[in-house]
Design a protein around this motif. Structure first.
Motif, short mmCIF file in Angstrom:
data_model
loop_
_atom_site.label_atom_id
_atom_site.label_comp_id
_atom_site.label_asym_id
_atom_site.label_seq_id
_atom_site.Cartn_x
_atom_site.Cartn_y
_atom_site.Cartn_z
N SER A 37 0.84 -1.20 0.00
CA SER A 37 0.00 0.00 0.00
C SER A 37 0.87 1.25 0.00
O SER A 37 0.49 2.27 -0.58
CB SER A 37 -1.00 0.00 1.17
OG SER A 37 -0.34 -0.19 2.37
N LEU A 326 -2.48 -1.73 7.01
CA LEU A 326 -2.95 -0.39 6.64
C LEU A 326 -2.50 0.62 7.69
O LEU A 326 -2.03 1.71 7.36
CB LEU A 326 -4.48 -0.37 6.57
CG LEU A 326 -5.13 -0.84 5.28
CD1 LEU A 326 -6.62 -0.53 5.31
CD2 LEU A 326 -4.51 -0.20 4.06
N TRP A 346 -7.05 2.92 0.22
CA TRP A 346 -7.75 1.65 0.49
C TRP A 346 -8.01 0.98 -0.84
O TRP A 346 -8.71 1.54 -1.71
CB TRP A 346 -9.05 1.92 1.23
CG TRP A 346 -9.69 0.65 1.65
CD1 TRP A 346 -9.43 -0.04 2.79
CD2 TRP A 346 -10.67 -0.12 0.95
NE1 TRP A 346 -10.17 -1.19 2.84
CE2 TRP A 346 -10.96 -1.27 1.73
CE3 TRP A 346 -11.34 0.02 -0.26
CZ2 TRP A 346 -11.87 -2.23 1.35
CZ3 TRP A 346 -12.25 -0.96 -0.64
CH2 TRP A 346 -12.51 -2.06 0.15
#
Lengths: 385, 242
Positions: A37, A326, A346
């Motif tokens: 991410s 995350l 996300w």
């Protein structure tokens, strides 16, 4: 009481072992999610910056005469005397396949003028597109109107110009509306006017010397865009400022490869944790498996109990690991990002991949222990009690 | 008519000089509804025989038939199905799964059958009530006495309503009073038509059986005078206590 219940109750009973497997896989998934991410968010950030960075495609007239360097980049050769690009032709850029990826098209007309007995290059630009193409331009004063000019910092110094001064140029009296703050580029040496005013002053109505294009398409190579524009403007030479785009994209590609490699390594380690723990668990439960076999559990049903346990743990590890990743990515983002106030993106695909990877690693690593459990000789297993 | 038939069962553990014969050509038949006790000293092969009869331990030679079905000609999974449908096991050390409640332990054989959760609970409750454990369904094995654990093990063996019950020293870890309760329970099951084969060291318990198979050195020694005398004494003692 079903096979699923047996698996669940066993996990509840062996909380420490279950927590160990969960933690091993969860850390693996979290590391993967955090790295991936981060890579994704930084890619988006750099893409966004590249759009802000300005032009990455240059369009010049086809010519093999004079060479002109601009901003340290070779613009190809063109002669002021040769036919320049017709401004009206630029509308064709709006019709190319990837037109939606074109952020700005900035036509520029260039020509030599004399101010205070000094030769200087006058550039006529479209100030609206210049905001996108050259967001670093800061004017001390105002953007030039039809009868106004803005000198670059060096030109202003050499010509002794400041806001409000009047200057005679090509037989016209123009006002200095502002001065361009130093850019460290050739822009500092130029005089800028609006495109229409410069075209009139240079006697080049409807013509442009070059066009800067800000085009970025993360899903398609800039070469595709160059090809499409070349096709739309057959009389022009279209070039990509590849060093800017490719260099940054390569850095990102390396970071993504690194992230993927580390993720796979950590997933492998997570799988090993599952394998070792489940092997121990099967050995510890030899007698219990003997009971299951004695009361009529088939080999496949014993396997299902062990695999259901690892599936439940892996699924939980995948979900929790994704959330933890995350959070870790969000906390680590300021260390990697030049921007402020950014957030990790996300991505449902990454969430799905994380959970799938955890489940796959957990279940695959449990296959061998489950197979061993199913092959336990029930007679020997019961003797172990 | 024989329901269960063992033909020349042979089983040897180890090889070469270390080889030990556990079963040396054992043959017998058991009729449906019979209560048979297998007695013998330690190492005589009685537990091996029980595991062979339980389709858990493949003999080296010989045949084992139930309802004319050649058990050791079946695949592993078919033997598992046979155990589930035909056999109930009661072990000496109860062998309850410690993290499951009594009801959940009893439900284990039903876990691999297609039925609703409510049906499983109902059958488990009935089996526990049958062995006098009504109201203790949700207790863990560690929360009940040894006798109650053994009765729960019997309930687990009964829940599938199998035609054969195999019991390995079912009273081995119990006091005399609790042992008598368990044996009374087995007698009752026998009277209901269940075939019971019980391995025991205890002459008192063997006395409850309708027939005694006495083993020595891996062979049946049915005419063993010592065993016959023990059985006679126990039968007399059992009759006296009754």
């Amino acid at each position: 009481m079903t096979l699923k219940d047996i698996a669940l109750l066993n996990l509840r009973r062996r909380k420490a072992k279950a927590a160990f497997v969960l933690a091993g896989l969860m850390i693996g998934v979290a590391t993967m999610v955090a790295l991936m991410s981060l890579a994704q968010t930084l890619t988006e950030e750099i893409n966004h910056k590249l759009e802000k960075y300005g032009a990455n495609i240059l369009i010049t007239p086809r010519s093999d005469q004079l060479q002109l360097n601009y901003g340290g980049l070779s613009l190809g050769g063109f002669s002021f005397e040769t036919t320049e690009i017709k401004q009206a032709d630029l509308g064709a850029i709006k019709d190319i396949k990837n037109a939606a990826n074109v952020a700005a098209v900035g036509p520029m007309v260039l020509g030599k003028v004399t101010v205070k007995e000094r030769a200087v290059l006058l550039a006529g630009v479209d100030w609206d597109s210049a905001q996108v193409l050259k967001p670093w331009w800061k004017i001390a004063g105002q953007r030039p109107g039809p009868q106004e000019i803005v000198p670059g910092a060096e030109a202003a110094r050499l010509l002794g110009l400041g806001p409000g001064d009047r200057v005679s140029l090509a037989g016209r009296e123009l006002t200095v509306s502002g001065v361009l703050a130093p850019t460290g580029s050739q822009d500092d040496q130029l005089l800028f006017a609006s495109l229409a005013a410069a075209q009139e002053l240079l006697h080049k109505p409807g013509l442009v010397s070059m066009v800067e294009v800000a085009a970025l398409c993360k899903d398609c190579p800039v070469e595709d865009m160059v090809a499409q524009i070349s096709k739309a403007l057959p009389g022009a030479k279209v070039m990509a400022i590849q060093s800017v785009v490719k260099g940054r994209m390569q850095t990102l590609a390396h970071f993504r490869s690194f992230s993927l490699g580390v993720s796979l390594l950590v997933a492998l380690l997570g799988g090993l944790v599952v394998l070792v723990t489940m092997m121990g668990s099967v050995k510890e439960r030899t007698g219990e498996i003997g009971i299951f076999r004695a009361i009529g559990f088939r080999q496949g049903q014993v396997m299902r109990v062990v695999l259901t346990e690892s599936f439940m743990l892996s699924l939980a590890a995948g979900l929790l690991g994704y959330l933890l990743g995350l959070l870790a990515g969000e906390l680590a983002l300021p260390l990697f990002s030049e921007g402020h106030g950014g957030h990790i993106i996300w991505d449902p695909a990454l969430a799905g991949a994380a959970v799938l990877l955890a489940v796959a690693a957990g279940v695959v690593a449990s296959l061998y222990p489950a197979w061993l459990a199913s092959r336990l000789d029930p007679h020997e297993a019961l003797r172990a009690l | 008519m024989s329901f269960l038939r063992a033909e020349n069962l042979t089983k040897t553990y180890g090889r070469g000089e270390a080889a030990a014969s556990a079963l040396a050509g054992v043959s017998f038949t058991i009729a449906q509804g019979e209560f048979v006790a297998i007695m013998g000293p330690s190492g005589s092969g009685k537990s091996t025989l029980l595991s062979v009869l339980g389709a858990l331990n493949t003999p080296d030679q010989g045949g084992y038939f139930v309802d004319d079905l050649d058990i050791y000609a079946l695949s592993q999974d078919q033997r598992a199905d046979f155990r589930r449908e035909y056999l109930g096991f009661v072990f000496q050390s109860f062998n309850l799964v410690p993290y499951l409640s009594l009801a959940e332990n009893v439900m284990l054989p039903l876990a691999i059958k297609k039925m609703s959760r409510a049906q499983r609970w109902e059958l488990a409750g009935e089996a526990l009530a049958r062995v006098g454990l009504a109201g203790k369904e949700r207790r863990l094995p560690s929360q009940v006495s040894g006798g109650e654990q053994e009765r729960a093990a019997v309930a687990r063996a009964l829940v599938n309503q199998p035609p054969i019950l195999l019991a390995d020293e079912p009273t081995g870890n119990l006091d005399q009073a609790t042992s008598r309760q368990i044996m009374d329970l087995l007698i009752r099951l026998g009277s209901e038509g269940m075939t019971i084969i019980m391995v025991t060291h205890s002459p008192e318990c063997a006395a409850y059986a309708g027939r005694l198979l006495s083993m020595r050195d891996g062979s049946l020694a049915g005419s063993d005078p010592q065993a016959a005398a023990a059985l006679a004494a126990c039968a007399a003692a059992a009759a006296g206590s009754a």
